[in-house]
Write a protein that holds these residues in place. Structure first.
Motif, PDB file in Angstrom:
ATOM      1  N   GLY A 115      -8.273 -34.027 -62.953  1.00  0.00           N
ATOM      2  CA  GLY A 115      -9.037 -35.264 -63.116  1.00  0.00           C
ATOM      3  C   GLY A 115     -10.481 -35.103 -62.697  1.00  0.00           C
ATOM      4  N   HIS A 116     -10.697 -34.326 -61.641  1.00  0.00           N
ATOM      5  CA  HIS A 116     -12.078 -34.109 -61.177  1.00  0.00           C
ATOM      6  C   HIS A 116     -12.957 -33.531 -62.287  1.00  0.00           C
ATOM      7  N   VAL A 117     -12.432 -32.581 -63.071  1.00  0.00           N
ATOM      8  CA  VAL A 117     -13.294 -31.950 -64.080  1.00  0.00           C
ATOM      9  C   VAL A 117     -13.655 -32.932 -65.183  1.00  0.00           C
ATOM     10  N   ILE A 118     -12.777 -33.886 -65.463  1.00  0.00           N
ATOM     11  CA  ILE A 118     -13.118 -34.917 -66.441  1.00  0.00           C
ATOM     12  C   ILE A 118     -14.268 -35.765 -65.916  1.00  0.00           C
ATOM     13  N   GLN A 119     -14.145 -36.209 -64.668  1.00  0.00           N
ATOM     14  CA  GLN A 119     -15.187 -37.068 -64.110  1.00  0.00           C
ATOM     15  C   GLN A 119     -16.482 -36.289 -63.872  1.00  0.00           C
ATOM     16  N   ALA A 120     -16.382 -35.037 -63.432  1.00  0.00           N
ATOM     17  CA  ALA A 120     -17.583 -34.240 -63.188  1.00  0.00           C
ATOM     18  C   ALA A 120     -18.329 -33.927 -64.481  1.00  0.00           C
ATOM     19  N   ALA A 122     -18.361 -35.862 -67.191  1.00  0.00           N
ATOM     20  CA  ALA A 122     -18.782 -37.079 -67.880  1.00  0.00           C
ATOM     21  C   ALA A 122     -20.296 -37.244 -67.797  1.00  0.00           C
ATOM     22  N   GLY A 123     -20.913 -37.352 -68.945  1.00  0.00           N
ATOM     23  CA  GLY A 123     -22.351 -37.548 -69.012  1.00  0.00           C
ATOM     24  C   GLY A 123     -23.188 -36.298 -68.859  1.00  0.00           C
ATOM     25  N   HIS A 226     -14.253 -41.047 -71.982  1.00  0.00           N
ATOM     26  CA  HIS A 226     -15.034 -41.291 -73.192  1.00  0.00           C
ATOM     27  C   HIS A 226     -16.458 -40.757 -73.099  1.00  0.00           C
ATOM     28  N   ARG A 227     -16.898 -40.385 -71.875  1.00  0.00           N
ATOM     29  CA  ARG A 227     -18.275 -39.892 -71.702  1.00  0.00           C
ATOM     30  C   ARG A 227     -18.350 -38.373 -71.572  1.00  0.00           C
ATOM     31  N   ALA A 252      -6.387 -37.333 -73.131  1.00  0.00           N
ATOM     32  CA  ALA A 252      -6.821 -36.451 -74.215  1.00  0.00           C
ATOM     33  C   ALA A 252      -7.278 -37.260 -75.422  1.00  0.00           C
ATOM     34  N   ASP A 253      -6.578 -38.359 -75.707  1.00  0.00           N
ATOM     35  CA  ASP A 253      -6.953 -39.209 -76.836  1.00  0.00           C
ATOM     36  C   ASP A 253      -8.314 -39.868 -76.618  1.00  0.00           C
ATOM     37  N   ARG A 254      -8.651 -40.140 -75.360  1.00  0.00           N
ATOM     38  CA  ARG A 254      -9.932 -40.794 -75.072  1.00  0.00           C
ATOM     39  C   ARG A 254     -11.090 -39.810 -74.991  1.00  0.00           C
ATOM     40  N   LEU A 255     -10.797 -38.544 -74.790  1.00  0.00           N
ATOM     41  CA  LEU A 255     -11.845 -37.534 -74.786  1.00  0.00           C
ATOM     42  C   LEU A 255     -12.353 -37.352 -76.213  1.00  0.00           C
TER      43      LEU A 255
END
Length: 302
Positions: A115-120, A122-123, A226-227, A252-255
Motif C-alpha cells: 500500500g505504501h508504494v501506491i500512496q508514495a 501518487a502524483g 487514481h493518482r 488494481a482497477d482504480r490504478l
C-alpha cells in the motif's frame, strides 16, 4: 553483483540502505524495496532482490526507522505516516545516486508496504513503475478478518501507549500470534509463515508500539490509486486472509495503468518455494515490458 551500504536520513534519523548493482557497463534501472507490517529487509526480500539484480536491475533496500539496521527510538514502531516519510526520503536519496538511471525508478512493496508504494507514487510523474505484492490497500477489508475482541484489546493497548509515551514508557503488543492470541496478525498460517521469513539472529522482535493499532484503521491507500501515473502490477493471494484479494483487485482497477494477477496461495506463500518462482516470473515479465534494462525498449500494448 556488487553491493554497498548507502544510508540516508529521514526526519533526522539514519535509515540503513543497501545498493545492489548488476555487472553491467551502463546505468541500470533501479528498484526501491522495503517490507511490510513490522518486518525488516532481511526477512525474505533478498530472494527477490537477487533475481532482479541477476536480470540487470539495480536494487535499493532499506529498513524503516526503528527497525532492523536503522536507527531510531523507541524501537519497533509501525506507523504508516512514518513509513511514508521514510519511503519519500529513500526515493530522494536514490534519485541522487550516480550509479543508477533514476528516470527508470521502480517502487516495490509487499503487504503493508504494498500500500505504501501506491500512496508514495501518487502524483509523482517520475516513478517508472510500481509492484504491489499481497498489498494492504483497504483498512476496512483487512479489519473484517480480525476478531472483534482483538480489535478492542489492541485499541485499548494503543491508548495506553499514547499515554505511556508521554512518560517514556511505550506499550507494545505482538506483531504475529497464533489463532486466539491477541496480536496484529493471527491467521492460521501467520505464525509459521511470518517467523519463517526472519533469519536466525536478525535484529527483530515480535512486537510493535501499540499505537500502531490506532492508526491502522484509517490507512487505506486505495484512495490514492487514481493518482498513480506509472504502470502498476498488483499481485494477490486468492486465499489471503490478511490482505484480501478482492480489495487488491479493486485497487488494481482504480490504478489508471494497473494490472492484476492472483496466485493460489495465502499471504506468506509468495516469498518461498514454487509460489515464489511463479510470483517472481510474473514480476520480471512485467519489469521487462514496462521498464526494460535497455532504455527505449519498452514494448507497446496494454
Amino acid at each position: 553483483m556488487t553491493s554497498h551500504d548507502s544510508s540516508f536520513i529521514s526526519q533526522g534519523t539514519r535509515c540503513a540502505g543497501t545498493l545492489m548493482l548488476p555487472e553491467t557497463g551502463t546505468k541500470p534501472p533501479v528498484i526501491v524495496m522495503a517490507h511490510g507490517f513490522g518486518a525488516i529487509r532481511a526477512a525474505g526480500l533478498m530472494s527477490f532482490a537477487d533475481r532482479f539484480v541477476a536480470a540487470g536491475y539495480a536494487v535499493f533496500t532499506f529498513d524503516y526507522r526503528s527497525f532492523g539496521d536503522s536507527a531510531g527510538e523507541p524501537r519497533q514502531w509501525v506507523s504508516p505516516r512514518r513509513h511514508l516519510q521514510d519511503w519519500r526520503a529513500a526515493v530522494r536519496h536514490v534519485r541522487a545516486l550516480p550509479e543508477v538511471d533514476v528516470a527508470r525508478l521502480v517502487l516495490w512493496g509487499t503487504s503493508l508496504s504494498g500500500g505504501h508504494v501506491i500512496q508514495a507514487a501518487a502524483g509523482d510523474a517520475g516513478i517508472a513503475a510500481i509492484i504491489a505484492q499481497v498489498p494492504h490497500v483497504s483498512a476496512p477489508a483487512s479489519l473484517r478478518r480480525v476478531p472483534l475482541g482483538n480489535i478492542l484489546r489492541l485499541g485499548a493497548a494503543g491508548l495506553a501507549d499514547l499515554v505511556g509515551g508521554w512518560w517514556g514508557r511505550p506499550v507494545y503488543r505482538p506483531i504475529v500470534g497464533r489463532p486466539g492470541e491477541v496480536a496484529a496478525i493471527t491467521t492460521p498460517e501467520a505464525w509459521d509463515g511470518y517467523l519463517g521469513l526472519v533469519p536466525e539472529g536478525a535484529p527483530w522482535e515480535n512486537k510493535t508500539r501499540a499505537r500502531a493499532f490506532l492508526a491502522f484503521p484509517f490507512y487505506s491507500p486505495i484512495r490514492h490509486a487514481h493518482r498513480v501515473f506509472a504502470p502498476a502490477l498488483v499481485i494477490a493471494g486468492r486465499r489471503d486472509a490478511v490482505t484480501p484479494a478482492g480489495a487488491a483487485r479493486k485497487a488494481a482497477d482504480r490504478l489508471p495503468r494497473g494490472r492484476f494477477e492472483a496466485l493460489d496461495c495465502h499471504h506468506f506463500a509468495p516469498y518461498v518455494g514454487e509460489t515464489f518462482e511463479r510470483n517472481v516470473r510474473l514480476q520480471l515479465d512485467f519489469l521487462r515490458e514496462v521498464v526494460p534494462t535497455t532504455p527505449g525498449a519498452e514494448r507497446s500494448g496494454p
